[in-house]
Enzyme design. Structure first.
Site, short mmCIF file in Angstrom:
data_model
loop_
_atom_site.label_atom_id
_atom_site.label_comp_id
_atom_site.label_asym_id
_atom_site.label_seq_id
_atom_site.Cartn_x
_atom_site.Cartn_y
_atom_site.Cartn_z
N ASN A 11 0.86 -1.19 0.00
CA ASN A 11 0.00 0.00 0.00
C ASN A 11 0.90 1.25 0.00
O ASN A 11 1.73 1.42 0.89
CB ASN A 11 -0.89 -0.04 1.25
N ASP A 13 -0.09 4.51 -0.02
CA ASP A 13 -0.78 5.75 0.36
C ASP A 13 0.15 6.76 1.02
O ASP A 13 0.05 7.97 0.78
CB ASP A 13 -1.89 5.45 1.39
N HIS A 14 1.05 6.26 1.88
CA HIS A 14 1.80 7.22 2.68
C HIS A 14 3.00 7.83 1.96
O HIS A 14 3.60 8.78 2.46
CB HIS A 14 2.14 6.62 4.05
N ARG A 22 3.94 18.85 1.14
CA ARG A 22 4.49 20.04 0.49
C ARG A 22 3.67 20.48 -0.73
O ARG A 22 4.05 21.40 -1.44
CB ARG A 22 5.94 19.78 0.07
N HIS A 47 -5.53 3.72 -1.68
CA HIS A 47 -6.85 4.10 -1.15
C HIS A 47 -7.15 5.53 -1.57
O HIS A 47 -6.52 6.47 -1.08
CB HIS A 47 -6.81 3.96 0.38
N ARG A 49 -9.27 8.23 -0.91
CA ARG A 49 -10.25 8.63 0.10
C ARG A 49 -11.10 9.77 -0.41
O ARG A 49 -10.66 10.56 -1.25
CB ARG A 49 -9.55 9.05 1.40
N ARG A 53 -6.87 12.86 0.99
CA ARG A 53 -5.78 13.30 1.89
C ARG A 53 -4.43 12.74 1.46
O ARG A 53 -3.41 13.30 1.78
CB ARG A 53 -6.09 12.92 3.33
N HIS A 54 -4.41 11.62 0.75
CA HIS A 54 -3.12 11.13 0.24
C HIS A 54 -3.20 10.84 -1.26
O HIS A 54 -2.74 11.65 -2.06
CB HIS A 54 -2.54 9.97 1.09
N GLU A 74 -8.56 0.57 -3.18
CA GLU A 74 -9.26 0.60 -1.90
C GLU A 74 -10.18 1.80 -1.90
O GLU A 74 -9.74 2.91 -2.24
CB GLU A 74 -8.22 0.68 -0.79
N THR A 104 -7.03 6.64 10.22
CA THR A 104 -6.90 5.55 9.26
C THR A 104 -8.18 4.72 9.36
O THR A 104 -9.06 5.04 10.15
CB THR A 104 -5.63 4.72 9.56
N THR A 105 -8.29 3.67 8.54
CA THR A 105 -9.52 2.89 8.53
C THR A 105 -9.64 2.13 9.85
O THR A 105 -8.87 1.20 10.10
CB THR A 105 -9.50 1.92 7.33
N GLU A 155 -11.09 -9.19 3.36
CA GLU A 155 -9.80 -8.84 3.96
C GLU A 155 -10.04 -8.66 5.46
O GLU A 155 -10.83 -7.80 5.87
CB GLU A 155 -9.23 -7.56 3.34
N HIS A 198 -3.75 -4.36 7.86
CA HIS A 198 -3.88 -3.18 8.71
C HIS A 198 -2.96 -3.29 9.92
O HIS A 198 -3.14 -4.15 10.77
CB HIS A 198 -5.30 -2.89 9.18
N GLY A 199 -1.97 -2.42 9.92
CA GLY A 199 -1.07 -2.32 11.07
C GLY A 199 0.06 -3.34 11.06
O GLY A 199 0.90 -3.32 11.95
N GLY A 220 1.12 -1.29 4.37
CA GLY A 220 1.54 0.02 3.90
C GLY A 220 2.42 0.77 4.87
O GLY A 220 3.63 0.90 4.68
#
Ligand code: PXP
Length: 252
Positions: A11, A13-14, A22, A47, A49, A53-54, A74, A104-105, A155, A198-199, A220
């Site tokens: 993932n 996203d980040h 920036r 994802h 969203r 946001r990302h 996602e 986060t989700t 999932e 997740h996590g 991710g």
């Protein structure tokens, strides 16, 4: 005993979170996706969203165009996202609950209580050849509900398990792993393909990767975080190695 292959979905996203800090175009999540694939990722998850946001729409469009591995889109089960998925035709769509205020989700979809809006959306995506996955809590009743909704994939949300690992709470780690293992076995018995995520991080991935029914892990934050220290290709290779070691070890 033959081993079910375990895929790693990365993932990205980040990478976009850092870029958006920036407001420009660097670092590019698509470049990260291609690097992750080169290092051994079996698929890429992003994802989009509602609040963007990302990941941005243009990221999704480029990923859908350039990736040679499966793209897992996602998304919240909204008309806007379904329309975009139907246009981009990713390999898979993972439906998640989305709240604007969450970091986060935070939990799985409530498919036992409130699934009326999901059925037509799952049908539309499936009808377009997109493999629908539902992000859900590891629970038998939820597996039954996923089956009734005719989603081919679930999932399992591993967030509570990972929180227990971070807290060093051994009793909760054990009970959460039982919950995940039972849901994975039960869901597979119903004919669902079972993923998890997740996590997950290097210190938590092993016991989940060892569960023979799980076909894919989506990871991710820990990978992008670790990439700061060791680089993305090495972070992907380390995760892949930890997953493979746990899966092979469980079958000895
Ligand atoms: N799977 C789903 C459905 C998610 O929502 C997320 C977080 O975006 C992940 C996997 C990956 O979680 P993490 O970034 O904590 O590894």
């Amino acid at each position: 005993m033959s081993l079910r292959p375990l895929r790693l979905g990365v993932n990205i996203d980040h990478v976009a979170t850092v870029r958006n800090a920036r407001g420009g175009t660097y670092p590019d999540p698509v470049r990260a996706a291609l690097m992750a694939v080169e290092a051994g990722a079996d698929g890429i998850t992003a994802h989009l969203r509602e609040d963007r946001r990302h990941i941005r729409d243009s990221d999704m469009e480029t990923l859908a165009r350039v990736l040679t591995v499966p793209l897992n889109f996602e998304m919240a089960a909204t008309d806007e996202m379904v329309a975009m998925a139907l246009r981009l035709k990713p390999h898979a769509a993972c439906l998640v609950p989305e709240k604007r205020e969450e970091r986060t989700t935070e939990g799985g979809l409530d498919i036992v209580g409130g699934h009326a809006h999901l059925r037509p959306r799952i049908a539309a995506l499936s009808g377009a050849g997109i493999r629908v996955s539902l992000f859900v809590e590891p629970d038998r009743a939820v597996m039954d509900a996923a089956r009734r909704l005719e989603a081919p994939v679930v999932e399992l949300h591993t967030g509570t398990y990972c929180e227990a690992v971070a807290a060093g709470d051994t009793a909760r780690i054990a009970s959460e792993l039982v919950r995940i293992a039972e849901a994975a076995a039960y869901g597979t018995g119903l004919g669902l393909e079972v993923h998890a995520g997740h996590g997950l991080a290097l210190d938590s991935v092993g016991p989940v990767a060892a569960l023979p029914e799980i076909a894919e892990l989506n990871i991710g934050h820990a990978l992008i975080g670790e990439a700061i220290f060791v680089g993305l290709p090495q972070a992907v290779r380390d995760m892949r190695a930890a997953m493979d070691a746990a899966r092979v070890g469980a079958c000895r």
